[in-house]
Design an enzyme around this catalytic site. Sequence first.
Site, PDB file in Angstrom:
ATOM      1  N   THR A 389     121.833 178.309  36.896  1.00 55.39           N
ATOM      2  CA  THR A 389     122.468 177.401  35.978  1.00 55.39           C
ATOM      3  C   THR A 389     123.686 178.145  35.472  1.00 55.39           C
ATOM      4  O   THR A 389     123.772 179.345  35.656  1.00 55.39           O
ATOM      5  CB  THR A 389     121.473 177.125  34.832  1.00 55.39           C
ATOM      6  N   THR A 407     123.844 172.505  35.860  1.00 59.50           N
ATOM      7  CA  THR A 407     122.994 173.194  36.828  1.00 59.50           C
ATOM      8  C   THR A 407     122.718 172.360  38.069  1.00 59.50           C
ATOM      9  O   THR A 407     122.847 171.125  38.049  1.00 59.50           O
ATOM     10  CB  THR A 407     121.642 173.549  36.163  1.00 59.50           C
ATOM     11  N   ASN A 409     119.714 173.438  39.263  1.00 58.62           N
ATOM     12  CA  ASN A 409     118.384 174.030  39.111  1.00 58.62           C
ATOM     13  C   ASN A 409     118.362 175.354  39.880  1.00 58.62           C
ATOM     14  O   ASN A 409     118.804 176.360  39.351  1.00 58.62           O
ATOM     15  CB  ASN A 409     117.249 173.102  39.544  1.00 58.62           C
TER      16      ASN A 409
HETATM   17  O1  DON Z   1     117.178 172.323  33.149  1.00 56.47           O
HETATM   18  C1  DON Z   1     116.472 173.320  33.230  1.00 56.47           C
HETATM   19  O2  DON Z   1     115.818 173.739  32.294  1.00 56.47           O
HETATM   20  C2  DON Z   1     116.455 174.096  34.533  1.00 56.47           C
HETATM   21  N1  DON Z   1     116.740 173.211  35.630  1.00 56.47           N
HETATM   22  C3  DON Z   1     117.431 175.227  34.439  1.00 56.47           C
HETATM   23  C4  DON Z   1     117.429 176.116  35.664  1.00 56.47           C
HETATM   24  C5  DON Z   1     118.071 177.427  35.434  1.00 56.47           C
HETATM   25  O3  DON Z   1     118.490 177.756  34.361  1.00 56.47           O
HETATM   26  C6  DON Z   1     118.141 178.347  36.599  1.00 56.47           C
HETATM   27  N2  DON Z   1     119.018 179.454  36.296  1.00 56.47           N
HETATM   28  N3  DON Z   1     118.872 180.579  36.217  1.00 56.47           N
END
Ligand code: DON
Length: 590
Positions: A389, A407, A409
Amino acid sequence: MTRLFARLLAISLLCVLPLAHAEPKPLPPIIGYDSRFQPIPSREGMVVSSDIIASRVGAQILAEGGNAVDAAVATGFALAVTYPQAGNIGGGGFMLLHLAEGNRDIAIDYRETAPEAARRDMFLDASGNVIEGKSQLTHLASGVPGTVAGLLHAQKAYGRLSRAQVMAPAIALAENGFPMGFAMSELLAGPWGKRLLGNAAAKAYLFKPDGSPYAPGEVLRQKDLAWTLKQIAGHGEDGFYRGPVADRLVEEMKRGGGLITHADLRGYRAIERAPVRGRFHGFDIVSMPPPSSGGVHLVQMLNVLDGLPLAGMGHNSAAYIHTLAETMKRAYADRSKHLGDPDFFDVPVEGLTSAAYARQIRASIDPAHATPSEKIAPASEFPRESTQTTHFDVMDRDGNVVSNTYTLNYSFGNGVAVPGAGFFLNNEMDDFALKAGVPNAFGLIGDTANAVESKKRPLSSMTPTLVLKDGQPWLATGAPGGSRIITVVLQIILNSTVFGMNIADATAQPRVHHQWLPDELHLEPGISADSVRLLKEMGQHPVEGELLLGNSQSIMFRDGYMLGASDTRRPGGGVATVEELRWPKAAQSR
Ligand code: DON
């Protein structure tokens, strides 16, 4: 010998002279001399993101007369080109704005939606078990992308420049290319990159024709992405949600067995929501409401901690970390039951963020002993009382501020790129609770509130946040890191408010994380061995050095200066300022 002595004397005089002859306007104490970590200052406007090229795009838009929203939209589209692991047009996110005019705070929800044909059991086998990988690495993993609608809505409603002007730098970067950085080159050569080679379009976009990754410094051009960005610049939302880009996306869905249809794309809308608000140590907290869980639990945890003598415990002492861990566990327990898309489920925001509930949680925390996670349950009622993200922030000289997290994801989402359109699709469907009690990729569990439903938005942890002092922006912050995002933002706020650290110092400090289940207290390197021993004695279960927590991007405003800090946990990010662009090259080392 004498010459060396004379040189040393000259150098030491150079260091001392500015102190001996006081400046007419002394620098505020926040710049320099108070910490080993210093933020980057600006008075004219600043962008902080996880990619310095994209930060400079935003600063350039500010220099051209754009406001913070124009710069944020330009940065958002630029990151889709220069930081394709998380920057995106095929994903979704949240933008939080503070507008100086009318002193207004606005949350824009551009989270992906489940396709119309999505069903609650779509990721389960005949016996009701979750099918591994189906919600992560298949075409079914993609929600209907929201980024283009979100960025364009912000631009149209609150920007000053034209859509074409803010999108021009991203189009140029895609068309003419940009030099591959060390971090991205390494990412593509590693397992995340190798995963992409299985998808012909992804391979064509980010690798050389023979499938080898670009070396640092080699130029990556993305012609298909440039074409898509031009469609958007020319036709607005219709350039993405209808017409040839939509045709190519839907075609790819049909080819790979995905669910997104033309009707899903046509029906997508970004939504303006009222931010979640709280008070902490005399500051106003403004953060992202559901379908993010971030703002609610940030305010909930700050409410609990506000009544405790944190400063006296000492920063990152065992007592302090224990207090944070106990607070975090209780908030994440509530997350598992009470949080979901507010358009589908009644989220008890008021109860969770009430002072009375905070008092109840505080009373349940034993300062000397950990409560095992299995003994903690989500609240059944509330006391009555009234891998990728990315986050970026922009502040302009008029006091407008943007805090944005978006993001795909995972890094590169589900690894599916749209042929002929140059972009990756998200795997946000994995953020739904696929089955009650079964953890997702970030170990988070959930229930009915976050079950898969047609057109619903999956629950998120993304927490773009603003902190106001006397009604004026004081801090904009946020981070990636899945379930860890909320606790990273919490600690940035505690470090800068309770412990008075400058924003670079607040960013650099070792972080801790507990999410209730599993019952593990994650500690970054830098927590003392003594503290770890004491935490074990209290019944905590420390896990050391397994993962770094977040990659925060922040801007603080103090004493007339914008002060930027881009986390050093991951390389390649950076602060870009309007001044820096205007200064001659020789002065750009600051
Ligand atoms: O929206 C969310 O909480 C997740 N899809 C975020 C994913 C994320 O932060 C991956 N990064 N390191």
